[in-house]
Design an enzyme around this catalytic site. Structure first.
Site, short mmCIF file in Angstrom:
data_model
loop_
_atom_site.label_atom_id
_atom_site.label_comp_id
_atom_site.label_asym_id
_atom_site.label_seq_id
_atom_site.Cartn_x
_atom_site.Cartn_y
_atom_site.Cartn_z
N ARG A 8 84.85 25.12 18.02
CA ARG A 8 84.98 26.26 17.51
C ARG A 8 83.55 26.74 16.27
O ARG A 8 83.51 25.25 15.69
CB ARG A 8 86.65 26.34 17.38
CG ARG A 8 86.02 27.60 16.33
CD ARG A 8 87.96 28.12 15.75
NE ARG A 8 88.35 29.51 14.84
CZ ARG A 8 88.64 29.15 13.91
NH1 ARG A 8 89.73 28.01 13.47
NH2 ARG A 8 89.02 30.53 12.81
N HIS A 9 83.15 27.70 16.00
CA HIS A 9 81.98 28.01 15.25
C HIS A 9 83.20 27.28 13.50
O HIS A 9 84.08 27.16 13.59
CB HIS A 9 81.70 28.87 15.02
CG HIS A 9 83.24 29.45 14.45
ND1 HIS A 9 83.04 29.77 14.13
CD2 HIS A 9 83.66 30.36 15.56
CE1 HIS A 9 84.44 31.28 13.72
NE2 HIS A 9 84.70 31.48 14.66
N GLY A 10 82.04 26.81 12.59
CA GLY A 10 82.53 26.66 11.52
C GLY A 10 83.08 27.43 10.82
O GLY A 10 83.29 29.13 10.80
N GLY A 22 87.18 38.78 15.53
CA GLY A 22 86.62 39.50 16.55
C GLY A 22 85.23 39.89 16.64
O GLY A 22 84.21 38.40 16.59
N ARG A 59 77.56 33.38 14.06
CA ARG A 59 78.74 32.08 13.69
C ARG A 59 78.74 31.66 14.75
O ARG A 59 78.56 29.90 14.36
CB ARG A 59 80.43 33.02 13.73
CG ARG A 59 80.92 33.01 15.00
CD ARG A 59 81.96 33.98 13.59
NE ARG A 59 83.30 34.50 14.50
CZ ARG A 59 82.99 35.50 14.65
NH1 ARG A 59 81.91 36.42 14.57
NH2 ARG A 59 83.98 36.09 15.71
N GLU A 86 84.53 36.19 21.22
CA GLU A 86 86.12 36.50 20.63
C GLU A 86 86.59 37.15 21.15
O GLU A 86 85.70 38.19 21.27
CB GLU A 86 85.80 36.37 18.92
CG GLU A 86 87.59 36.41 18.32
CD GLU A 86 88.16 35.08 19.54
OE1 GLU A 86 88.26 35.08 19.98
OE2 GLU A 86 88.45 33.74 18.20
N HIS A 88 88.31 40.78 21.30
CA HIS A 88 87.64 41.87 20.50
C HIS A 88 89.38 42.79 19.48
O HIS A 88 90.77 42.47 19.78
CB HIS A 88 88.01 43.19 20.51
CG HIS A 88 86.77 44.44 19.93
ND1 HIS A 88 86.83 45.21 19.81
CD2 HIS A 88 85.40 44.49 20.09
CE1 HIS A 88 86.63 45.78 18.77
NE2 HIS A 88 85.23 45.27 19.58
N ARG A 114 99.34 37.26 17.80
CA ARG A 114 100.60 36.18 18.24
C ARG A 114 101.05 35.74 19.67
O ARG A 114 101.03 34.81 20.63
CB ARG A 114 101.71 35.57 17.36
CG ARG A 114 101.52 34.44 16.34
CD ARG A 114 99.91 33.61 16.04
NE ARG A 114 99.20 33.26 14.79
CZ ARG A 114 98.49 32.81 14.67
NH1 ARG A 114 97.24 33.04 15.21
NH2 ARG A 114 98.05 32.44 12.94
N HIS A 181 84.47 30.20 20.22
CA HIS A 181 85.32 30.75 19.16
C HIS A 181 87.27 30.25 20.21
O HIS A 181 87.15 29.52 21.07
CB HIS A 181 85.41 32.37 19.26
CG HIS A 181 84.16 32.51 19.55
ND1 HIS A 181 83.78 33.31 17.43
CD2 HIS A 181 83.19 32.64 20.06
CE1 HIS A 181 82.15 33.84 18.03
NE2 HIS A 181 81.79 33.43 18.87
#
Length: 242
Positions: A8-10, A22, A59, A86, A88, A114, A181
């Site tokens: 996952r990106h920073g 999103g 990202r 990611e 939306h 969730r 993501h």
């Protein structure tokens, strides 16, 4: 044998501001840059990669660029795919989470965030955020671009990337790196591990902590682990899994 690493990106500017992200194109912040560099140092020990994929969001691409520069990957190994974007977040995108909790209630926000099938309100067709999205992705048919998505939608969108690109590359003995993501990583892990809807709903991944799979020639998993560089990585991972 072939290796797949999912990252996952920073950490991002909007993430630190506690905004829904999103498809919003926020950049990684100073901490995110440090996280990406730390992840790159871990990956350098593994060697190189034959194929490196990112999403079409800033990202993700920034994180991969840092990793590629550290490892010494050529541009020919790098590619991006919008299907790795990611999920939306619809009308919640760019909004402060606290403000949305006051508007819709904590229980409703929790359901959208969730539940595997929970879907936030869609971006209206006349919303400036949707117009900006279309301008950013002019090569993608607007009819294919989401106005909102559930976790299930995001996972389904990612499935062809696994079946058409990643799995064939692994079967050919290539090592693959995916920088994306939570949602697309969840979708890929679902394909590999056969996660149920409930397991998908509870799946979390910390920023810039590499998840490595090693496969045999039939794509059976030989090894599956997170690559942890220190106490900070362990703490972030435990927080996400809590």
């Amino acid at each position: 044998m072939a290796t797949l690493v999912l990252i996952r990106h920073g950490r991002t500017v909007w993430g630190e501001e506690n905004r829904f992200t999103g498809w919003g194109d926020t950049a990684i912040d100073d901490v995110g840059v440090k996280e990406a560099k730390a992840a790159a140092s871990l990956l350098k020990k593994l060697g190189s990669f034959d194929l490196c994929l990112s999403s079409r969001l800033k990202r993700s691409q920034q994180t991969l660029e840092i990793i590629a520069e550290t490892i010494g990957l050529g541009s020919g190994a790098l590619a991006s795919d919008w299907r790795l974007n990611e999920r939306h977040y619809g009308a919640l995108q760019g909004e402060l989470r606290d403000d949305m909790a006051k508007r819709y209630g904590d229980a409703q926000i929790a359901e959208w965030r969730r539940s595997f099938h929970g879907k936030p309100p869609a971006l209206p067709e006349d919303d400036p955020r949707l117009a900006e999205q279309f301008e950013r992705f002019p090569e993608i048919d607007p009819a294919l671009q989401p106005r909102t998505e559930s976790m299930a939608d995001g996972a389904a969108r990612t499935r062809p990337v696994w079946t058409e690109i990643i799995a064939p590359a692994l079967k050919a003995g290539k090592d693959v790196l995916v920088v994306a993501h939570t949602s697309p990583i969840r979708g890929i892990v679902r394909e590999i591990e056969g996660l149920t809807d409930e397991q998908c709903g509870s799946f979390r991944v910390a920023t810039a902590v590499p998840k490595r799979y090693v496969f045999d020639d039939d794509l059976a998993v030989i090894d599956n682990r997170y690559l942890l560089g220190g106490v900070g990585d362990r703490i972030r991972l435990l927080k996400k899994q809590a």
